[in-house]
Design a protein around this motif. Structure first.
Motif, PDB file in Angstrom:
ATOM      1  N   THR A 198       0.835  -1.198   0.000  1.00 29.72           N
ATOM      2  CA  THR A 198       0.000   0.000   0.000  1.00 29.72           C
ATOM      3  C   THR A 198       0.871   1.250   0.000  1.00 29.72           C
ATOM      4  O   THR A 198       1.994   1.238   0.498  1.00 29.72           O
ATOM      5  CB  THR A 198      -0.931   0.023   1.231  1.00 29.72           C
ATOM      6  OG1 THR A 198      -0.145   0.008   2.428  1.00 29.72           O
ATOM      7  CG2 THR A 198      -1.864  -1.178   1.236  1.00 29.72           C
ATOM      8  N   GLY A 199       0.347   2.311  -0.568  1.00 25.66           N
ATOM      9  CA  GLY A 199       1.052   3.587  -0.557  1.00 25.66           C
ATOM     10  C   GLY A 199       1.798   3.862  -1.857  1.00 25.66           C
ATOM     11  O   GLY A 199       2.315   2.947  -2.502  1.00 25.66           O
ATOM     12  N   ARG A 200       1.868   5.146  -2.215  1.00 25.11           N
ATOM     13  CA  ARG A 200       2.524   5.538  -3.462  1.00 25.11           C
ATOM     14  C   ARG A 200       4.012   5.212  -3.454  1.00 25.11           C
ATOM     15  O   ARG A 200       4.617   4.981  -4.506  1.00 25.11           O
ATOM     16  CB  ARG A 200       2.300   7.034  -3.706  1.00 25.11           C
ATOM     17  CG  ARG A 200       2.723   7.518  -5.080  1.00 25.11           C
ATOM     18  CD  ARG A 200       2.215   8.923  -5.356  1.00 25.11           C
ATOM     19  NE  ARG A 200       0.760   8.961  -5.391  1.00 25.11           N
ATOM     20  CZ  ARG A 200       0.030   8.691  -6.487  1.00 25.11           C
ATOM     21  NH1 ARG A 200       0.644   8.382  -7.629  1.00 25.11           N
ATOM     22  NH2 ARG A 200      -1.277   8.766  -6.453  1.00 25.11           N
ATOM     23  N   HIS A 201       4.628   5.170  -2.278  1.00 26.54           N
ATOM     24  CA  HIS A 201       6.063   4.860  -2.215  1.00 26.54           C
ATOM     25  C   HIS A 201       6.367   3.430  -2.657  1.00 26.54           C
ATOM     26  O   HIS A 201       7.515   3.102  -2.927  1.00 26.54           O
ATOM     27  CB  HIS A 201       6.592   5.100  -0.799  1.00 26.54           C
ATOM     28  CG  HIS A 201       5.986   4.227   0.251  1.00 26.54           C
ATOM     29  ND1 HIS A 201       4.645   4.238   0.560  1.00 26.54           N
ATOM     30  CD2 HIS A 201       6.548   3.299   1.071  1.00 26.54           C
ATOM     31  CE1 HIS A 201       4.400   3.371   1.526  1.00 26.54           C
ATOM     32  NE2 HIS A 201       5.527   2.782   1.839  1.00 26.54           N
ATOM     33  N   ALA A 203       4.766   2.115  -5.360  1.00 30.46           N
ATOM     34  CA  ALA A 203       4.227   1.999  -6.715  1.00 30.46           C
ATOM     35  C   ALA A 203       5.245   1.469  -7.723  1.00 30.46           C
ATOM     36  O   ALA A 203       4.917   0.620  -8.560  1.00 30.46           O
ATOM     37  CB  ALA A 203       3.684   3.354  -7.176  1.00 30.46           C
ATOM     38  N   ASP A 234      -3.496  -1.096  -2.958  1.00 29.69           N
ATOM     39  CA  ASP A 234      -4.442   0.013  -2.986  1.00 29.69           C
ATOM     40  C   ASP A 234      -4.188   0.869  -4.223  1.00 29.69           C
ATOM     41  O   ASP A 234      -3.265   0.603  -5.008  1.00 29.69           O
ATOM     42  CB  ASP A 234      -4.386   0.816  -1.687  1.00 29.69           C
ATOM     43  CG  ASP A 234      -3.066   1.550  -1.477  1.00 29.69           C
ATOM     44  OD1 ASP A 234      -2.118   1.344  -2.275  1.00 29.69           O
ATOM     45  OD2 ASP A 234      -2.971   2.320  -0.501  1.00 29.69           O
ATOM     46  N   ASP A 235      -5.023   1.887  -4.416  1.00 33.81           N
ATOM     47  CA  ASP A 235      -4.896   2.718  -5.615  1.00 33.81           C
ATOM     48  C   ASP A 235      -3.530   3.381  -5.716  1.00 33.81           C
ATOM     49  O   ASP A 235      -2.961   3.500  -6.808  1.00 33.81           O
ATOM     50  CB  ASP A 235      -5.983   3.799  -5.621  1.00 33.81           C
ATOM     51  CG  ASP A 235      -7.355   3.241  -5.968  1.00 33.81           C
ATOM     52  OD1 ASP A 235      -7.433   2.367  -6.846  1.00 33.81           O
ATOM     53  OD2 ASP A 235      -8.346   3.689  -5.368  1.00 33.81           O
ATOM     54  N   ALA A 236      -2.983   3.812  -4.584  1.00 39.82           N
ATOM     55  CA  ALA A 236      -1.696   4.504  -4.610  1.00 39.82           C
ATOM     56  C   ALA A 236      -0.580   3.559  -5.047  1.00 39.82           C
ATOM     57  O   ALA A 236       0.258   3.912  -5.887  1.00 39.82           O
ATOM     58  CB  ALA A 236      -1.388   5.096  -3.237  1.00 39.82           C
ATOM     59  N   ALA A 237      -0.543   2.366  -4.483  1.00 37.31           N
ATOM     60  CA  ALA A 237       0.495   1.395  -4.861  1.00 37.31           C
ATOM     61  C   ALA A 237       0.313   0.907  -6.289  1.00 37.31           C
ATOM     62  O   ALA A 237       1.281   0.473  -6.934  1.00 37.31           O
ATOM     63  CB  ALA A 237       0.482   0.213  -3.895  1.00 37.31           C
ATOM     64  N   SER A 239      -0.609   2.832  -8.783  1.00 32.45           N
ATOM     65  CA  SER A 239      -0.653   4.015  -9.641  1.00 32.45           C
ATOM     66  C   SER A 239       0.268   3.943 -10.858  1.00 32.45           C
ATOM     67  O   SER A 239       0.075   4.689 -11.823  1.00 32.45           O
ATOM     68  CB  SER A 239      -0.337   5.271  -8.827  1.00 32.45           C
ATOM     69  OG  SER A 239       0.958   5.202  -8.249  1.00 32.45           O
TER      70      SER A 239
END
Length: 260
Positions: A198-201, A203, A234-237, A239
């Motif tokens: 999870t999380g954009r970091h 991605a 999740d959406d951020a991961a 992206s």
């Protein structure tokens, strides 16, 4: 490889569903237990199901992915302590049914070989919970790791130690330099791999793991070679996933009888 993109709470439910189905059909199942931030919501959900619905771990066994070398037995960030706090003490999984690599062993290579034998003697791991590092490591198999590696000592990258410094009051120098870790070859022998990110970091690591070439530069990419992998993001991961819309549609159209 199945990719599911959903809110964090739903990801935890899906992972817990897989564990629950396994324990109901095989109460003496062998679980592979990961530490770090990614599995925490899953362990919270499993603890809730134990408390509210009586989900039992009493006959199960567990094996940790990795352990720091040299941390005292009573250190709060020793992974055996972390998993005791986050899961074992909250369900009816006996403490002595959970094993981890011995990061305090006098003979570390011998301890690694013994750990491999213990997993094999247990019949192998039925379901392995996984996370992925920002540099693509799975367990502590850092970039450059052999894709066929077994449990062994590894030197952590500076990036991993910086990422994990949050567990050591922000002090990167307090993060051990070495660890014992299941190898990628060991991880691939588990019958079902459930990876949560999870999380954009995460991605870029997720993109390389799911859609990149299989390469030691991104160790998690080797999971593409496994016959039963579930990637929960999740959406951020998600992206940077080029086929994100396809994964969403595939999940929406999944037959109702088919589980992850």
């Amino acid at each position: 490889m199945e990719v599911v993109i959903a809110p964090v709470a739903r990801l935890a439910q899906l992972a817990a569903d897989a564990v629950e189905r396994l324990l109901v059909t095989r109460p003496d199942a062998v679980l592979g237990l990961a530490t770090g931030s990614s599995p925490l919501a899953v362990y919270d959900e499993l603890a809730r199901r134990h408390a509210e619905r009586g989900l039992s771990f009493a006959r199960a066994r567990g094996f940790l992915l990795d352990e720091y070398v040299g941390l005292p037995a009573d250190h709060p960030q020793r992974y055996r302590t972390v998993i005791e706090t986050e899961l074992v003490s909250r369900v009816d999984l006996p403490s002595d049914a959970v094993q981890g690599p011995d990061g305090l062993a006098a003979d570390l290579p011998a301890a690694c070989a013994a750990y491999e034998r213990a997993i094999a003697d247990a019949g192998g791991v039925d379901l392995q919970v996984l996370g992925v590092g920002t540099d693509g490591h799975v367990a502590f198999n850092e970039p450059g790791s052999s894709l066929a590696s077994r449990t062994r000592i590894k030197t952590l990258t500076r990036q991993t130690r910086e990422d994990n410094a949050r567990f050591f009051d922000g002090d990167v120098d307090a993060v051990p330099t070495h660890c014992l870790t299941q190898g990628l070859g060991t991880v691939l022998e588990a019958r079902h791999l459930v990876l949560v990110a999870t999380g954009r970091h995460k991605a870029q690591a997720v993109h390389q793991l799911v859609e990149g070439p299989v390469t030691a530069l991104w160790p998690g990419s080797v999971l593409q070679m496994h016959p039963h992998v579930t990637v929960l993001v999740d959406d951020a991961a998600a992206s940077r996933l080029q086929l994100a819309d396809h994964y969403r549609q595939t999940w929406a159209d999944k037959p109702s009888w088919q589980t992850i």
